[in-house]
Design a protein around this motif. Sequence first.
Motif, PDB file in Angstrom:
ATOM      1  N   VAL A 112       0.847  -1.193   0.000  1.00 20.64           N
ATOM      2  CA  VAL A 112       0.000   0.000   0.000  1.00 20.64           C
ATOM      3  C   VAL A 112       0.879   1.237   0.000  1.00 20.64           C
ATOM      4  O   VAL A 112       0.650   2.180  -0.759  1.00 20.64           O
ATOM      5  CB  VAL A 112      -0.963   0.009   1.212  1.00 20.64           C
ATOM      6  N   ILE A 113       1.891   1.233   0.844  1.00 22.64           N
ATOM      7  CA  ILE A 113       2.838   2.357   0.893  1.00 22.64           C
ATOM      8  C   ILE A 113       3.505   2.545  -0.472  1.00 22.64           C
ATOM      9  O   ILE A 113       3.579   3.661  -0.980  1.00 22.64           O
ATOM     10  CB  ILE A 113       3.907   2.139   1.989  1.00 22.64           C
ATOM     11  N   ALA A 114       3.953   1.439  -1.044  1.00 30.07           N
ATOM     12  CA  ALA A 114       4.606   1.529  -2.360  1.00 30.07           C
ATOM     13  C   ALA A 114       3.647   2.104  -3.408  1.00 30.07           C
ATOM     14  O   ALA A 114       4.032   2.956  -4.209  1.00 30.07           O
ATOM     15  CB  ALA A 114       5.102   0.137  -2.783  1.00 30.07           C
ATOM     16  N   ALA A 115       2.403   1.665  -3.386  1.00 28.58           N
ATOM     17  CA  ALA A 115       1.420   2.167  -4.366  1.00 28.58           C
ATOM     18  C   ALA A 115       1.136   3.635  -4.135  1.00 28.58           C
ATOM     19  O   ALA A 115       0.982   4.398  -5.098  1.00 28.58           O
ATOM     20  CB  ALA A 115       0.144   1.340  -4.275  1.00 28.58           C
ATOM     21  N   LEU A 116       1.050   4.064  -2.881  1.00 29.13           N
ATOM     22  CA  LEU A 116       0.803   5.469  -2.579  1.00 29.13           C
ATOM     23  C   LEU A 116       1.966   6.351  -3.039  1.00 29.13           C
ATOM     24  O   LEU A 116       1.773   7.494  -3.434  1.00 29.13           O
ATOM     25  CB  LEU A 116       0.547   5.676  -1.083  1.00 29.13           C
ATOM     26  N   ARG A 117       3.160   5.782  -3.004  1.00 34.72           N
ATOM     27  CA  ARG A 117       4.349   6.512  -3.470  1.00 34.72           C
ATOM     28  C   ARG A 117       4.470   6.489  -4.982  1.00 34.72           C
ATOM     29  O   ARG A 117       5.338   7.147  -5.547  1.00 34.72           O
ATOM     30  CB  ARG A 117       5.615   5.893  -2.861  1.00 34.72           C
ATOM     31  N   GLY A 118       3.658   5.674  -5.637  1.00 44.41           N
ATOM     32  CA  GLY A 118       3.719   5.583  -7.091  1.00 44.41           C
ATOM     33  C   GLY A 118       4.763   4.625  -7.594  1.00 44.41           C
ATOM     34  O   GLY A 118       5.182   4.690  -8.747  1.00 44.41           O
ATOM     35  N   GLU A 119       5.199   3.707  -6.757  1.00 45.91           N
ATOM     36  CA  GLU A 119       6.239   2.753  -7.163  1.00 45.91           C
ATOM     37  C   GLU A 119       5.648   1.603  -7.951  1.00 45.91           C
ATOM     38  O   GLU A 119       4.531   1.225  -7.815  1.00 45.91           O
ATOM     39  CB  GLU A 119       6.967   2.206  -5.917  1.00 45.91           C
TER      40      GLU A 119
END
Length: 119
Positions: A112-119
């Motif tokens: 989720v963190i990665a997706a929020l960062r756009g990774e």
Amino acid sequence: MPGSTTGALAPVTAEELDERVATYRRLAEGRKEPAELNVLIQMVAVTEDREGAVRPMLPHVPHLSLEQALELPILLTGTLDEIVDQVRRQRERYGFSYLTVLEPYMEAFAPVIAALRGE
């Protein structure tokens, strides 16, 4: 659980949290630097079956319907995209500047963190 003597889980519903955040904002008017708002996430379940993930909790919150439980701000359930959308909606709705995730769910929250960062 303020005011609870039964030992039952009494999470704040989305509507109750709206009221609490509105009260905070009213009381914080004129503050030079308002406090940061956060929420303690009690469960993260990346799944295609949101209802199935939440259903085992229902006996612990008998005052809530399944639909109300699915809207609890402390639960992040659904596909990765659904959870990312939920986090964004909660940030807009309540003004959360950060989330705290219980240790057993940190690994599930990492994508989720990665997706929020756009990774």
